[in-house]
Design an enzyme around this catalytic site. Structure first.
Site, PDB file in Angstrom:
ATOM      1  N   LEU A   8       0.848  -1.195   0.000  1.00 31.76           N
ATOM      2  CA  LEU A   8       0.000   0.000   0.000  1.00 31.76           C
ATOM      3  C   LEU A   8       0.883   1.244   0.000  1.00 31.76           C
ATOM      4  O   LEU A   8       1.662   1.461   0.924  1.00 31.76           O
ATOM      5  CB  LEU A   8      -0.925  -0.019   1.219  1.00 31.76           C
ATOM      6  N   ARG A  15       1.628  15.018   7.078  1.00 34.53           N
ATOM      7  CA  ARG A  15       2.495  15.470   8.173  1.00 34.53           C
ATOM      8  C   ARG A  15       3.950  15.610   7.731  1.00 34.53           C
ATOM      9  O   ARG A  15       4.760  16.190   8.445  1.00 34.53           O
ATOM     10  CB  ARG A  15       2.377  14.497   9.357  1.00 34.53           C
ATOM     11  N   GLY A  80      -9.421   4.119   2.917  1.00 32.54           N
ATOM     12  CA  GLY A  80      -9.009   3.157   3.923  1.00 32.54           C
ATOM     13  C   GLY A  80      -8.191   2.014   3.352  1.00 32.54           C
ATOM     14  O   GLY A  80      -8.158   1.779   2.138  1.00 32.54           O
ATOM     15  N   TYR A 103       3.152  -2.218   3.838  1.00 29.14           N
ATOM     16  CA  TYR A 103       2.949  -0.767   3.774  1.00 29.14           C
ATOM     17  C   TYR A 103       4.215  -0.108   3.252  1.00 29.14           C
ATOM     18  O   TYR A 103       5.319  -0.382   3.729  1.00 29.14           O
ATOM     19  CB  TYR A 103       2.582  -0.219   5.155  1.00 29.14           C
ATOM     20  N   GLY A 138      -3.638   0.088  17.840  1.00 32.22           N
ATOM     21  CA  GLY A 138      -4.647  -0.935  18.037  1.00 32.22           C
ATOM     22  C   GLY A 138      -4.069  -2.092  18.834  1.00 32.22           C
ATOM     23  O   GLY A 138      -2.892  -2.436  18.673  1.00 32.22           O
ATOM     24  N   GLU A 152      -9.389  -1.239  18.414  1.00 31.80           N
ATOM     25  CA  GLU A 152      -8.817   0.096  18.240  1.00 31.80           C
ATOM     26  C   GLU A 152      -8.777   0.817  19.580  1.00 31.80           C
ATOM     27  O   GLU A 152      -9.614   0.602  20.455  1.00 31.80           O
ATOM     28  CB  GLU A 152      -9.635   0.898  17.231  1.00 31.80           C
ATOM     29  N   ASN A 167      -0.905  -3.871  17.051  1.00 30.23           N
ATOM     30  CA  ASN A 167      -1.132  -4.242  15.656  1.00 30.23           C
ATOM     31  C   ASN A 167      -0.240  -3.428  14.722  1.00 30.23           C
ATOM     32  O   ASN A 167      -0.239  -2.196  14.764  1.00 30.23           O
ATOM     33  CB  ASN A 167      -2.608  -4.010  15.308  1.00 30.23           C
ATOM     34  N   ASN A 366      36.297  14.495 -21.910  1.00 29.47           N
ATOM     35  CA  ASN A 366      35.348  13.578 -22.541  1.00 29.47           C
ATOM     36  C   ASN A 366      34.116  14.258 -23.138  1.00 29.47           C
ATOM     37  O   ASN A 366      33.321  13.596 -23.796  1.00 29.47           O
ATOM     38  CB  ASN A 366      34.889  12.524 -21.524  1.00 29.47           C
ATOM     39  N   ARG A 420      53.798  20.633 -26.300  1.00 31.49           N
ATOM     40  CA  ARG A 420      53.866  21.845 -25.477  1.00 31.49           C
ATOM     41  C   ARG A 420      54.684  22.884 -26.246  1.00 31.49           C
ATOM     42  O   ARG A 420      55.549  22.532 -27.057  1.00 31.49           O
ATOM     43  CB  ARG A 420      54.477  21.566 -24.098  1.00 31.49           C
TER      44      ARG A 420
END
Length: 449
Positions: A8, A15, A80, A103, A138, A152, A167, A366, A420
């Site tokens: 999920l 937040r 949900g 999750y 929970g 809950e 939980n 390069n 050079r």
């Protein structure tokens, strides 16, 4: 038993106060969702489904890089966890086996824990943890490992609130049964949402078994704020450092070494202080990484030494016994066995033959402003200090370039290339020039006054 994963990843994460979806914030230089997918992949699942919602396009793009075989489904409205799983179930049509729901903002669940979940023969199995501070989690009302119900916090009695078994939300269930239970979920609650955890009560009503598998509380840490993200980073680094040392890696100052999720280091590697690993680093046994190095997307072979103060960028391939010294940067280049690059050098888009020595201040030029070009240097060559190699260019085996040369044409094997301008000495001119400059400086200062 066959396994499938549903992850999920649809939440907004308000937040976090961010435009970025929560699951794309990083720990260990990888999005949070990558951690969950990596743990799940250890089960060798037949199918992987990721549920996206807020910032779905960004999540899809990230997941496609992390796990190209994962199927992404969209949860248009976030109603949900039960509703999210319902969106994923059509992608599992025809699958027979165990489904584990994870999750995307819970990065620390170990593969071993998921294996125990997958091995449970209960109709529904919930991952729980003993909380040091249960807070508003929970509660799992259980007898031994038999789960009676999930309560809950807001609905719990004082006696139930005293329970410390909490939980995590992670659930394992038979695929067919999960579909039946999710279809029967209701949203008669204060939030008007469909809760996945309600399938426990539904399964017990059907007379089916429900169990609890427990893990350490740190495995269930969810990320909801920037402070929690910082805490998760610290926990991740602590875990990676401990695992590295257990696997035979020596770190001079472990607290200053920073790992990525996919960092792989062989035994007897020595890592100095203040080393940072970006994604995609592999180091073979016996290599040494000195202090203040930054490595990303590179492979370092046995016996190689890197640093201090070196940077290896994506595509850097170091063969055995290569030496990369201080203030050297290597990108998209292959260095064969025994190559030495002592200091103050940039090697980009180059192929360097075995036992070649690269002098200080060498640059492979390069980029022409539009395209990248490669530099090829043969075996046993000697590149003099301050050589500019303007790609595309080839230096043959055993060739030598004079210090300060700008090499724009191929150098044959065993040849010396010097480019050079002729040095001109003019006696006494320096004294006259300095006298003139000092007089001019004094004139300007007097005028300014």
């Amino acid at each position: 038993m066959a396994t499938a994963l549903i992850t999920l990843a649809a939440g907004q994460g308000t937040r976090m106060n961010s435009d970025l979806p929560k699951v794309l914030h990083q720990v260990g230089r990888a999005p949070l969702v990558a951690h969950a997918l990596a743990a799940g992949r250890a089960l060798e699942p037949e199918r992987v489904v990721v549920v996206a919602g807020h910032g779905a396009d960004l999540v899809k793009k990230a997941v496609a890089k992390i796990d190209p075989e994962a199927e992404i489904v969209l949860q248009q409205e976030q109603l949900g966890t039960g509703h999210a799983v319902a969106q994923a179930l059509p992608a599992l049509d025809g699958f027979e086996g165990r489904v584990i729901v994870l999750y995307g903002d819970t990065p620390f669940i170990r593969p071993e824990t998921l294996e125990r979940l997958a091995a449970s023969d209960a109709a529904v199995t919930v991952l729980g943890f003993e909380a040091a501070d249960p807070g508003r989690y929970g509660r799992l009302v259980a007898t031994g490992d038999t789960l009676e119900r999930i309560v809950e916090f807001k609905d719990a009695t004082d006696e139930e609130r005293a329970i410390t078994l909490c939980n995590s939300g992670v659930i394992a269930c038979d695929a067919v049964l999960l579909g039946e239970l999710v279809a029967g979920l209701g949203n008669d609650n204060a939030a008007g949402e469909y809760y996945l955890t309600d399938i426990v009560a539904a399964s017990r009503t059907k007379g089916l078994s429900a169990r609890v598998v427990t893990c350490d509380e740190t495995e269930t840490l969810g990320i909801n704020t920037r402070a929690e993200l910082a805490r998760a980073e610290a926990l991740f680094q602590e875990r990676m450092r401990a695992e590295a040392m257990e696997n035979g890696v020596t770190m001079v100052e472990p607290a200053t070494v920073w790992f990525a999720l996919d960092t792989w280091i062989g035994r007897d590697v020595v890592i100095g202080p203040n080393v940072v690993f970006g994604p995609g680093v592999t180091i073979e046994s016996g290599a040494v990484i000195e202090a203040f190095c930054h490595l990303e997307g590179c492979h370092i072979s046995r016996g190689a030494t890197v640093g201090p103060f070196a940077r290896l960028r994506p595509g850097a391939e170091l063969a055995e016994d290569v030496h990369i010294g201080n203030f050297v940067e290597v990108k998209n280049s292959i260095l064969a066995e025994g190559v030495k690059v002592g200091h103050l050098t940039y090697l980009g888009d180059a192929d360097i033959g075995e036992h070649t020595n690269i002098g200080a201040g060498t640059v492979t030029c390069n980029y022409d402003g539009v395209m990248k070009h490669r530099t090829t240097i043969g075996a046993n060559a000697f590149i003099g200090s301050d050589t500019m190699l303007v790609a595309p260019v080839t230096v043959g085996n055993g060739a030598l370039t004079g210090s300060g040369s700008v090499i724009t044409e191929d150098v044959p094997a065993e040849a010396i290339a010097v480019e050079r301008s002729k040095q001109v000495n003019r006696p006494g001119v320096a004294t006259k020039l300095f006298s003139k400059l000092r007089a001019e400086k004094a004139r300007r200062m007097k005028k300014a006054d």
